[in-house]
Every structure is written in C-alpha cells, then in structure tokens.
Design an enzyme around this catalytic site. Structure first.
Site, mmCIF file in Angstrom:
data_model
loop_
_atom_site.group_PDB
_atom_site.id
_atom_site.type_symbol
_atom_site.label_atom_id
_atom_site.label_comp_id
_atom_site.label_asym_id
_atom_site.label_seq_id
_atom_site.Cartn_x
_atom_site.Cartn_y
_atom_site.Cartn_z
ATOM 1 N N SER A 185 0.848 -1.183 0.000
ATOM 2 C CA SER A 185 0.000 0.000 0.000
ATOM 3 C C SER A 185 0.886 1.237 0.000
ATOM 4 C CB SER A 185 -0.854 0.001 1.261
ATOM 5 O OG SER A 185 -1.386 1.284 1.487
ATOM 6 N N TYR A 208 -0.806 -0.675 9.989
ATOM 7 C CA TYR A 208 -1.022 -1.089 8.595
ATOM 8 C C TYR A 208 0.227 -0.813 7.742
ATOM 9 C CZ TYR A 208 -3.575 -0.995 4.077
ATOM 10 O OH TYR A 208 -4.004 -1.211 2.798
ATOM 11 N N LYS A 215 2.484 -3.533 5.784
ATOM 12 C CA LYS A 215 2.615 -3.481 4.318
ATOM 13 C C LYS A 215 4.072 -3.380 3.885
ATOM 14 C CE LYS A 215 -1.600 -3.856 2.802
ATOM 15 N NZ LYS A 215 -1.995 -5.201 2.326
HETATM 16 P P1 NAI Z 1 -11.939 -5.213 1.191
HETATM 17 O O1 NAI Z 1 -12.184 -4.910 2.607
HETATM 18 O O2 NAI Z 1 -12.963 -4.842 0.192
HETATM 19 O O3 NAI Z 1 -11.624 -6.777 1.028
HETATM 20 C C1 NAI Z 1 -10.748 -7.450 1.871
HETATM 21 C C2 NAI Z 1 -11.214 -8.882 2.005
HETATM 22 O O4 NAI Z 1 -10.297 -9.604 2.828
HETATM 23 C C3 NAI Z 1 -12.584 -8.999 2.681
HETATM 24 O O5 NAI Z 1 -13.471 -9.756 1.906
HETATM 25 C C4 NAI Z 1 -12.294 -9.688 4.003
HETATM 26 O O6 NAI Z 1 -13.325 -10.540 4.463
HETATM 27 C C5 NAI Z 1 -11.033 -10.480 3.669
HETATM 28 N N1 NAI Z 1 -10.270 -10.805 4.857
HETATM 29 C C6 NAI Z 1 -9.913 -9.970 5.856
HETATM 30 N N2 NAI Z 1 -9.236 -10.612 6.812
HETATM 31 C C7 NAI Z 1 -9.163 -11.905 6.404
HETATM 32 C C8 NAI Z 1 -8.560 -13.062 6.968
HETATM 33 N N3 NAI Z 1 -7.928 -13.012 8.146
HETATM 34 N N4 NAI Z 1 -8.643 -14.232 6.284
HETATM 35 C C9 NAI Z 1 -9.294 -14.291 5.099
HETATM 36 N N5 NAI Z 1 -9.891 -13.215 4.536
HETATM 37 C C10 NAI Z 1 -9.815 -12.042 5.170
HETATM 38 O O7 NAI Z 1 -10.550 -4.531 0.820
HETATM 39 P P2 NAI Z 1 -9.864 -4.255 -0.603
HETATM 40 O O8 NAI Z 1 -9.874 -2.808 -0.844
HETATM 41 O O9 NAI Z 1 -10.383 -5.176 -1.633
HETATM 42 O O10 NAI Z 1 -8.342 -4.616 -0.215
HETATM 43 C C11 NAI Z 1 -7.641 -5.744 -0.706
HETATM 44 C C12 NAI Z 1 -6.190 -5.578 -0.359
HETATM 45 O O11 NAI Z 1 -5.660 -4.399 -0.980
HETATM 46 C C13 NAI Z 1 -5.897 -5.426 1.136
HETATM 47 O O12 NAI Z 1 -4.703 -6.103 1.456
HETATM 48 C C14 NAI Z 1 -5.696 -3.944 1.291
HETATM 49 O O13 NAI Z 1 -4.913 -3.627 2.420
HETATM 50 C C15 NAI Z 1 -5.023 -3.600 -0.014
HETATM 51 N N6 NAI Z 1 -5.119 -2.178 -0.366
HETATM 52 C C16 NAI Z 1 -6.308 -1.660 -0.780
HETATM 53 C C17 NAI Z 1 -6.361 -0.331 -1.136
HETATM 54 C C18 NAI Z 1 -7.605 0.275 -1.680
HETATM 55 O O14 NAI Z 1 -7.536 1.428 -2.153
HETATM 56 N N7 NAI Z 1 -8.737 -0.410 -1.671
HETATM 57 C C19 NAI Z 1 -5.206 0.567 -0.991
HETATM 58 C C20 NAI Z 1 -4.006 -0.108 -0.616
HETATM 59 C C21 NAI Z 1 -3.984 -1.428 -0.298
#
Ligand code: NAI
Length: 300
Positions: free
Chosen positions: A151, A164, A168
């Site tokens: 990130s 976080y 990361k």
């Molecule tokens: P989101 O919250 O929409 O999806 C994350 C998913 O991970 C959720 O479905 C959740 O249930 C699952 N999850 C969480 N903890 C878990 C665990 N212990 N075991 C299994 N599943 C688990 O988030 P998004 O935006 O799709 O993020 C995906 C990745 O991208 C994350 O690692 C996030 O930190 C990273 N990210 C996202 C950004 C953004 O702009 N959306 C920016 C920078 C990084």
C-alpha cells in the site's frame, strides 16, 4: 493472450473488492481458483461464508472452475488449510495472491497494541503463512507465481496507520528476501500497491472518484504477475484509476569518507545535503550487490 489453463490459483480475501476482481479475471482466463474469504467486517471481526460462496457461484455461472474456502489467513493452520484445499481439489498450487486485509486505524498514541498485532497478523503473517505452505510445492515443481499486496501507506506513510504501514512494508521486505530463494526454481514474487474504490476505500477517497477507481483496473497488473509470461521478480507496482507505475527503493550516490579518518556528527551534518542528493541514485538487486559496492570501494 495471457491464459491460465491447467493453473491452480489461490486468492485470499477474494469475496469482495480487489480479491473478487482478481479471482474473476484469473478464472475467466482458465485458472482453477480457490476463493478464500472469511467474510468479516473491515476491522476483521465477524465471519461469513456468503462472500466467497457468491464469487464461486459467479465464476461457475460463467463456465469457470472455483472452490470456496473460509479459513483465516492470520492463523498458520488456517492459511495451510487454504493451500491444502487447492491441492486436494485441484491437484496443486501454481499461483498465490495474498490480498486479504483489514484496517484498524488510530493515531499511534491511541492505538491499542492488540490492534497493532492483529493488523500485522492478517497482512504480514497472513502473507508469510500462505507462502510457507505454498512455496515448498512450487519449489518442488519448479514453477510458482506469488503476488503480494502492499500500500502507498506503507511505501510513503499515512497518518493513523502505523500498524497497517508497518505490515505493508514488512510484506515488501519479505518479498525482497524470498525472491532470492525462488529465483532458481522459477518462482516469481511481485507486489501490487493498489488504489481502488472498495469498502476499504470508502471514507478515504472522495465519493466522486470511487467509480473511477475500479478494482477491475488493478486486476490486469495482478494477472500479469500471476502469468507464465511474467519475467520480473521482486517488483512493486502501484496500480489505481488507470495509473500503473513501478516503485523502487533507491540509494543516493552518497559520499565516501576515508575510513581510517575520524568522522564526527558535525561532519555528517555538514555533508548531509550531499549525502541526501538523489541525483544519480542507484538501486540494487539484493543486499549482497549493495555490500559488494562498499567492499569494492574499500579495496580500492
Ligand atoms: P476489502 O475490505 O474490500 O476486502 C478485503 C477482504 O479480505 C474482505 O473480503 C475480508 O473478508 C477479507 N479478509 C480480511 N481478513 C481476512 C482473513 N484473516 N482471512 C481471510 N480473509 C480475510 O478490501 P480491498 O480494498 O479489496 O483490499 C484488498 C487488499 O488491498 C488489502 O490487502 C488492502 O490492504 C489492499 N489495499 C487496498 C487499497 C484500496 O484502495 N482499496 C489501498 C491499498 C492497499
């Protein structure tokens, strides 16, 4: 055309958001996909099988192959189960996308250490745990693709995200070292730093931009890193809103002071401008390369 026939992929946190988009794209191009998601809230509490199940149904309805898994990546046992599910049901693992993530933002003074630990556990240890289970299989077969998720908060820093950001950036350190161990086995490990209007982006990105920050615009970069065609390892790409850019750690040319001469804090202060001048900065493939330049200089 980049295709994934005969390839088995695991995507963690693939029930919603970015992970869902990655799983759909990989499956639409022929991969058998384990859709992992424990289905909790943004802060990692709660659990539901619905999100992963729904993505599997979507993939199957489009003619693809997928399996739902609800394990928690933040436990070594849970992460191992995900990889075991891939092997039991699809015979192997070729592709691992570490995407699952949560947020527990607070200023450092107000942040409980338990929130610090939980975030590190899901992001950093979750990535380590799945890789620990998948890497030996990839090593044995001489093929593997791992894509991790960083990130810009880790790369550049963000208020209220010390937990976080540390997790990361830890993932990048993990990749930097593991890429060295994967090289001779054709295991390539790269990292994406996404920007997407998912639930994680809600309240962070202004509403009017959410629609343009499509998860589907990040997925092609991830799919390339998952492919046989991918020639790179140890790279970081920032992807969001149609912008794709490589991010790199670089080192300034710096100064060389005679190591037999005294060097004082005042001398460091005086030279700081020159030390910090990034003109002509260089990068290194690994720590040994960097060390060798120092040793070569010392040996004249
Ligand atoms: P989101 O919250 O929409 O999806 C994350 C998913 O991970 C959720 O479905 C959740 O249930 C699952 N999850 C969480 N903890 C878990 C665990 N212990 N075991 C299994 N599943 C688990 O988030 P998004 O935006 O799709 O993020 C995906 C990745 O991208 C994350 O690692 C996030 O930190 C990273 N990210 C996202 C950004 C953004 O702009 N959306 C920016 C920078 C990084």
């Amino acid at each position: 055309m980049i295709r994934f026939e005969e390839r088995v992929a695991v995507v963690t946190g693939a029930g919603v958001g970015l992970g869902r988009s990655y799983a759909l794209l990989l499956a639409s191009r022929g991969a058998k996909v384990v859709v992992n998601d424990m289905g909790g809230a943004l802060n990692g509490t709660g659990q539901s099988s619905a999100p992963a199940q729904q993505v599997v149904e979507e993939i199957k309805a489009a003619g693809g192959e997928a399996l739902a898994n609800y394990d928690d990546v933040s436990s070594a046992e849970g992460a191992q189960n995900i990889i075991v599910d891939a092997i039991k049901n699809f015979g192997t693992i070729d592709i691992l996308v570490n995407n699952a993530g949560i947020l527990r933002d607070k200023s450092f003074v107000k942040m409980d250490l338990s929130d610090y630990e939980k975030v590190i556990r899901v992001h950093l240890l979750g990535t380590v745990f799945t890789a620990k289970a998948a890497f030996p299989i990839m090593r044995e077969k001489g093929y593997g693709r791992i894509v991790n998720t960083a990130s810009s908060a880790g790369l550049y820093g963000n208020f209220g995200q010390t937990n976080y950001s540390a997790a990361k950036m830890g993932i990048i350190g993990f990749m930097n070292a593991l890429k060295e161990e994967g090289k001779k086995y054709n295991i390539r490990i790269n990292t994406v730093a996404p920007i997407a209007g998912t639930r994680m982006g809600e309240g962070i990105y202004p509403d009017k931009y959410m629609k343009l920050l499509k998860a589907d615009l990040v997925a092609p970069a991830v799919a390339y890193f998952c492919s046989e065609e991918c020639t790179t390892t140890g790279e970081i790409v920032l992807a969001g809103g149609g912008h794709y850019a490589k991010v790199q750690v670089v080192e300034s040319k710096g100064i060389w002071n005679d190591p037999t001469e005294e060097f004082t804090p005042e001398m460091f202060a005086e030279k700081w401008g020159e030390i910090a001048n990034m003109k002509g900065a260089v990068t290194f493939g690994n720590a040994t390369e960097e060390l060798m330049t120092v040793l070569q200089h010392l040996s004249g």
